[in-house]
Write an enzyme that holds these catalytic residues in place. Structure first.
Site, PDB file in Angstrom:
ATOM      1  CG  HIS A  54      -2.091   0.907   1.124  1.00  0.00           C
ATOM      2  ND1 HIS A  54      -2.059   2.217   1.530  1.00  0.00           N
ATOM      3  CD2 HIS A  54      -3.337   0.691   0.656  1.00  0.00           C
ATOM      4  CE1 HIS A  54      -3.244   2.772   1.346  1.00  0.00           C
ATOM      5  NE2 HIS A  54      -4.041   1.860   0.817  1.00  0.00           N
ATOM      6  CG  PHE A  55      -0.617   2.314  -3.054  1.00  0.00           C
ATOM      7  CD1 PHE A  55      -1.522   1.373  -3.518  1.00  0.00           C
ATOM      8  CD2 PHE A  55      -1.094   3.402  -2.348  1.00  0.00           C
ATOM      9  CE1 PHE A  55      -2.890   1.543  -3.300  1.00  0.00           C
ATOM     10  CE2 PHE A  55      -2.455   3.568  -2.120  1.00  0.00           C
ATOM     11  CZ  PHE A  55      -3.353   2.641  -2.598  1.00  0.00           C
TER      12      PHE A  55
END
EC number: 4.2.1.59
Length: 151
Positions: A54-55
């Site tokens: 993420h991410f």
């Protein structure tokens, strides 16, 4: 154990909350007044396990975990105000209204969460929560929590 009754360090937080790594999202309580408000801190580290996905290449603290951190802060406020959970009791995150995310939270940020007691009705307690980084609001929400016996 601290001598200042308006701050709590991690050892005291661990006595109040059932959460543990990697889901304990409150590092320290900076200030509180029983039955009124609590201000806590979450130090955001690049070592948090969710940053792997993420991410990739652009780590952003998940918004749902900002809400969870604020909900954990409400638990600390509730337990300091009306007592710790008894055996067989749970403290539930029961609802959320008006959640707004204003800006991203990234590794290296120190997120300050302030939760304020609003009211209790029919077993639900309502809190206003605001999370900020460097004095800028990153998230705000109204949260409802309930304390009850396990089913």
């Amino acid at each position: 154990m601290t001598t200042d009754t308006h701050t709590l360090h991690i050892e005291e937080i661990l006595e109040l909350l059932p959460h543990r790594y990697p889901f304990l999202l409150v590092d320290r309580v900076l200030d509180f007044e029983e039955g009124r408000f609590l201000r806590a801190v979450k130090n955001v580290s690049v070592n948090e396990p969710f940053f792997q996905g993420h991410f990739p290449g652009k780590p952003i603290f998940p918004g749902v975990l900002i809400l969870e951190a604020m909900a954990q802060a409400t638990g600390i406020l509730a337990f300091k105000s009306v007592g710790k959970l008894e055996p067989g009791e749970l403290y539930y995150f029961a609802g959320i209204d008006e959640a707004r995310f204003k800006r991203p939270v990234v590794p290296g940020d120190q997120m300050i969460m302030e939760v304020t007691f609003e009211k209790t009705r029919r077993g639900l307690t309502r809190f206003k929560g605001v999370a900020s980084v460097d004095g800028k609001v990153v998230c705000e929400a109204t949260m409802m929590c309930a304390r009850s016996r396990e089913a």
